[in-house]
Design a protein around this motif. Structure first.
Motif, PDB file in Angstrom:
ATOM      1  N   THR A  49       0.829  -1.205   0.000  1.00 16.65           N
ATOM      2  CA  THR A  49       0.000   0.000   0.000  1.00 16.65           C
ATOM      3  C   THR A  49       0.863   1.255   0.000  1.00 16.65           C
ATOM      4  O   THR A  49       0.559   2.236  -0.695  1.00 16.65           O
ATOM      5  CB  THR A  49      -0.924   0.006   1.232  1.00 16.65           C
ATOM      6  N   ALA A  53       0.897   4.110  -2.775  1.00 15.15           N
ATOM      7  CA  ALA A  53       0.650   5.507  -2.430  1.00 15.15           C
ATOM      8  C   ALA A  53       1.738   6.417  -2.989  1.00 15.15           C
ATOM      9  O   ALA A  53       1.456   7.517  -3.481  1.00 15.15           O
ATOM     10  CB  ALA A  53       0.566   5.657  -0.910  1.00 15.15           C
ATOM     11  N   ARG A  61       0.883   9.693 -12.442  1.00 13.52           N
ATOM     12  CA  ARG A  61      -0.442   9.383 -11.923  1.00 13.52           C
ATOM     13  C   ARG A  61      -1.559   9.695 -12.915  1.00 13.52           C
ATOM     14  O   ARG A  61      -2.554   8.985 -12.981  1.00 13.52           O
ATOM     15  CB  ARG A  61      -0.683  10.146 -10.618  1.00 13.52           C
ATOM     16  N   GLY A  76      -6.617  -0.461  -3.431  1.00  9.58           N
ATOM     17  CA  GLY A  76      -6.595   0.603  -2.431  1.00  9.58           C
ATOM     18  C   GLY A  76      -7.845   0.630  -1.572  1.00  9.58           C
ATOM     19  O   GLY A  76      -7.766   0.715  -0.337  1.00  9.58           O
ATOM     20  N   LEU A 136      -5.671   7.201   4.192  1.00  4.45           N
ATOM     21  CA  LEU A 136      -5.517   6.522   2.907  1.00  4.45           C
ATOM     22  C   LEU A 136      -6.743   6.751   2.030  1.00  4.45           C
ATOM     23  O   LEU A 136      -6.614   6.953   0.809  1.00  4.45           O
ATOM     24  CB  LEU A 136      -5.298   5.027   3.133  1.00  4.45           C
ATOM     25  N   ALA A 139      -6.450  10.179   0.443  1.00  2.00           N
ATOM     26  CA  ALA A 139      -5.436  10.203  -0.614  1.00  2.00           C
ATOM     27  C   ALA A 139      -5.913   9.442  -1.849  1.00  2.00           C
ATOM     28  O   ALA A 139      -5.721   9.887  -2.989  1.00  2.00           O
ATOM     29  CB  ALA A 139      -4.133   9.601  -0.091  1.00  2.00           C
ATOM     30  N   LEU A 140      -6.552   8.311  -1.614  1.00  4.45           N
ATOM     31  CA  LEU A 140      -7.032   7.494  -2.726  1.00  4.45           C
ATOM     32  C   LEU A 140      -8.153   8.202  -3.478  1.00  4.45           C
ATOM     33  O   LEU A 140      -8.220   8.155  -4.719  1.00  4.45           O
ATOM     34  CB  LEU A 140      -7.527   6.152  -2.180  1.00  4.45           C
ATOM     35  N   TRP A 143      -6.683  10.852  -5.727  1.00  5.80           N
ATOM     36  CA  TRP A 143      -6.093  10.250  -6.926  1.00  5.80           C
ATOM     37  C   TRP A 143      -7.173   9.771  -7.891  1.00  5.80           C
ATOM     38  O   TRP A 143      -7.054   9.922  -9.102  1.00  5.80           O
ATOM     39  CB  TRP A 143      -5.196   9.084  -6.516  1.00  5.80           C
TER      40      TRP A 143
END
Length: 332
Positions: A49, A53, A61, A76, A136, A139-140, A143
């Motif tokens: 993970t 990240a 990305r 994720g 997380l 952040a995910l 993205w």
């Protein structure tokens, strides 16, 4: 960082806090997991993970499309679900419920508890897991928005439509909010009835194992805080949940920050959902519901609905109040 800790567990064979190493983990989804398997599993997943990240934060990305993007998102979000709903158990919710009593009663030596037995190594790791899962998830989500060509902050690429529009969120959010408030009230009523039965001597032996004075009053305290939580939940759809009322000294008339409601409500939704999953799958709750004083446990069977409803109510509150995005300027 947590992945590094998991590597330490794997290398040394010491410190793994869950499964067979957790003496109080009967209601955990990880119960029975041997450290020999659990530690390397945690290490592998968490290190993978972390690598993912870092990759999401790099320049490539925006070029990831199709199946690779879908697979990365699936991985994720699976890790997020595990960190938020599989690793924690009912002890986080229990401590959150007891916290006001522990803080208020500490100067007076009540309740008479050993804090070392409450704030344990497994509990600390559950808290780390929830914090990591929420970070997380944010952040995910950023993205996911970015790679879909949407605003990285709010996720909008145009005016919100359908279920995410302000009007729609207000409608379905109202139903979710009232359901999320009703279930803890039902829980509280059973605790108040329990207190009344004990005070009036009506238990006639059927609640013998629950009749200790401290246990009854602690249960009533949990009921009282459940009512407070229900009232705050209703605030997600009421005017006083958006503007501080007159009796809030120093803040009266000011706008309630959106995240002041969203963050704690999200955390409680995670606590409730993870607790219900562990209790329902372990058989602990079913044993309580089938035994003496089963009516005390029956409202807890509704906890999965409570967690889901509170999560939806929180999302609706956010969608309804987020306003124009300071990054992209879109609103609605």
């Amino acid at each position: 960082m947590y992945g590094t800790l998991a590597l330490f567990w794997t290398a040394t064979g010491r410190g793994f806090p869950f499964g067979e190493n957790d003496p109080d983990g009967d209601a955990s989804l990880l119960r029975g997991l041997p450290a020999e398997a659990g530690a390397p599993l945690f290490a592998a997943v968490l290190v993978a993970t972390a690598v993912a990240a870092v990759g999401m934060a790099g320049q490539p990305r925006v070029r990831l499309r199709g199946a690779p993007r879908t697979l990365l998102l699936a991985f994720g979000w699976t890790v997020v679900a595990a960190l938020l709903l599989v690793v924690p158990d009912a002890r986080l919710l229990t401590v959150a419920g007891y916290a006001p009593m522990l803080v208020i009663g500490a100067p007076f030596g009540w309740p008479d508890v050993d804090y070392a037995e409450i704030f344990t190594w497994p509990l600390a790791n559950m808290a780390f897991s929830v914090a990591g899962g929420l970070l997380l998830a944010r952040a995910l989500l950023s993205w996911q928005f970015r790679t879909a060509g949407a605003c990285v902050s709010c996720g909008r690429s145009g005016r919100a439509r359908g279920w995410a529009s302000v009007g729609s969120a207000a409608r379905w959010g109202r139903w979710a909010t009232y359901l999320a408030a009703a279930i803890p009230v039902a829980y509280a009523l059973t605790r108040f009835a329990w207190l009344a039965a004990a005070l009036l001597g009506w238990s006639d032996g059927h609640l013998e194992e629950f009749d200790g004075d401290a246990v009854v009053w602690v249960g009533a305290g949990l009921g009282a805080f459940a009512v407070v939580g229900a009232v705050l939940t209703v605030g997600l759809v009421r005017p006083w949940g958006e503007v501080f009322p007159r009796w809030v000294v120093g803040l009266a008339g000011r706008r309630v920050p959106v995240m002041l409601a969203v963050v704690p409500a999200t955390v409680v939704a995670v606590f409730v959902t993870s607790a219900s999953l562990g209790l329902l799958t372990s058989g602990v709750l079913w044993d309580l519901a089938a035994g003496e004083g089963s009516w005390l446990a029956l409202p807890m069977l509704l906890w999965p609905a409570w967690g889901a409803a509170l999560a939806l109510a929180t999302l609706a509150h956010y969608l309804r109040r987020r306003g124009a995005c300071p990054r992209c300027g879109l609103s609605g």
